[in-house]
Design a protein around this motif. Sequence first.
Motif, PDB file in Angstrom:
ATOM      1  N   THR A 149       0.837  -1.195   0.000  1.00  0.00           N
ATOM      2  CA  THR A 149       0.000   0.000   0.000  1.00  0.00           C
ATOM      3  C   THR A 149       0.868   1.240   0.000  1.00  0.00           C
ATOM      4  N   LEU A 161      -3.416   4.162  -2.821  1.00  0.00           N
ATOM      5  CA  LEU A 161      -3.404   3.108  -3.830  1.00  0.00           C
ATOM      6  C   LEU A 161      -2.932   1.815  -3.168  1.00  0.00           C
ATOM      7  N   TYR A 173       0.355  -0.138 -13.641  1.00  0.00           N
ATOM      8  CA  TYR A 173      -0.426   1.067 -13.362  1.00  0.00           C
ATOM      9  C   TYR A 173       0.345   2.339 -13.736  1.00  0.00           C
ATOM     10  N   ALA A 247      -5.592  -1.037  -7.103  1.00  0.00           N
ATOM     11  CA  ALA A 247      -5.375  -0.456  -8.423  1.00  0.00           C
ATOM     12  C   ALA A 247      -6.022  -1.348  -9.491  1.00  0.00           C
ATOM     13  N   CYS A 249      -8.216   1.140  -8.955  1.00  0.00           N
ATOM     14  CA  CYS A 249      -9.045   2.009  -8.112  1.00  0.00           C
ATOM     15  C   CYS A 249      -8.159   2.754  -7.120  1.00  0.00           C
ATOM     16  N   GLY A 250      -8.512   3.978  -6.833  1.00  0.00           N
ATOM     17  CA  GLY A 250      -7.791   4.766  -5.848  1.00  0.00           C
ATOM     18  C   GLY A 250      -8.740   5.707  -5.136  1.00  0.00           C
ATOM     19  N   GLN A 252      -8.738   9.631  -3.061  1.00  0.00           N
ATOM     20  CA  GLN A 252      -8.065  10.825  -2.558  1.00  0.00           C
ATOM     21  C   GLN A 252      -9.022  11.582  -1.650  1.00  0.00           C
ATOM     22  N   ARG A 262     -13.306   8.916  -5.251  1.00  0.00           N
ATOM     23  CA  ARG A 262     -12.850   7.569  -5.591  1.00  0.00           C
ATOM     24  C   ARG A 262     -12.654   7.512  -7.097  1.00  0.00           C
TER      25      ARG A 262
END
Length: 296
Positions: A149, A161, A173, A247, A249-250, A252, A262
């Motif tokens: 992570t 991530l 990625y 990933a 997907c992430g 912030q 998301r």
Amino acid sequence: MTKPFRYEQAFARNIGWVTPAEQQQLRNKRVAIAGGGGVGGVHLLTLARLGVSKFRIADFDTFDVANFNRQVGAMMSTLDQPKVEVMARMARDINPEIEIEVFPQGIDAGNLDAFLKDVDLYVDALDFFAFQARKDTFATCARLGIPATTVAPLGMGAALLNFLPGGMTFEEYFRWDGLASDADKAVHFVVGLAPAGLHRPYLVVPEAVNFVERRGPSTIMACQLCAGVMGTEALKILLGRGKVLAAPCGVQFDAYRNKVVRTWRPGGNRNPLHRLMIAVGKRQLAKDLAAAGAAA
């Protein structure tokens, strides 16, 4: 009279959010953290207070005055001391039974297998510009089937991530292979870390970010938020419960703007949106390089 340390008593207030059996599971988990600075130090202390009791930590640096704004181990009393030694001492002050193996020369391709041996989770806290070390570490995690992570401190927020065994890899990625320069890798990295870009609108001194000179602004708020996010992800991964986004997907979260986004970017930096953002970033980089050449 000094009270004796008892693990069950020290971490009793975790019970409720974890079961007593899960707390014992955490006690026996091993986490590797590369980097002992802004996020790495607070990551270690957060996991120590969660009750994780086995660690490997790596950093070749010592504490300096320039670290005071964000690094929990940076104090007048620790100036010029190795970060791994200071942080190990602080973690043992929380849990005297803790097992910490330190790598005071940092990590490289030669010691990664030893650093990650029998590890249940890898937590990335390397310096933003430690491109080769980061690439090698995530590649080794993928090869060994270790969940990894990274939570980036950006502005006054955190960008998450996860890279899980069998899923999208770090290289798939971020797409660093074939990039000509570290500056290009920096553009790819920041776009991939936080495609939502929540931190950008309130950057009041844009020239403080300079990929050419490898410098950028930071805040303690971001580091603390990162540790909270990382600790929660670590709990879910180590105990095998709760939904873990990975990933591409992430997430912030930005505390300054009170926003959370998301993101889902199939293909990572091959995604058309990322490719556009990378192109914009490279144009700005070219301007920075031209300005640096003119100033010289």
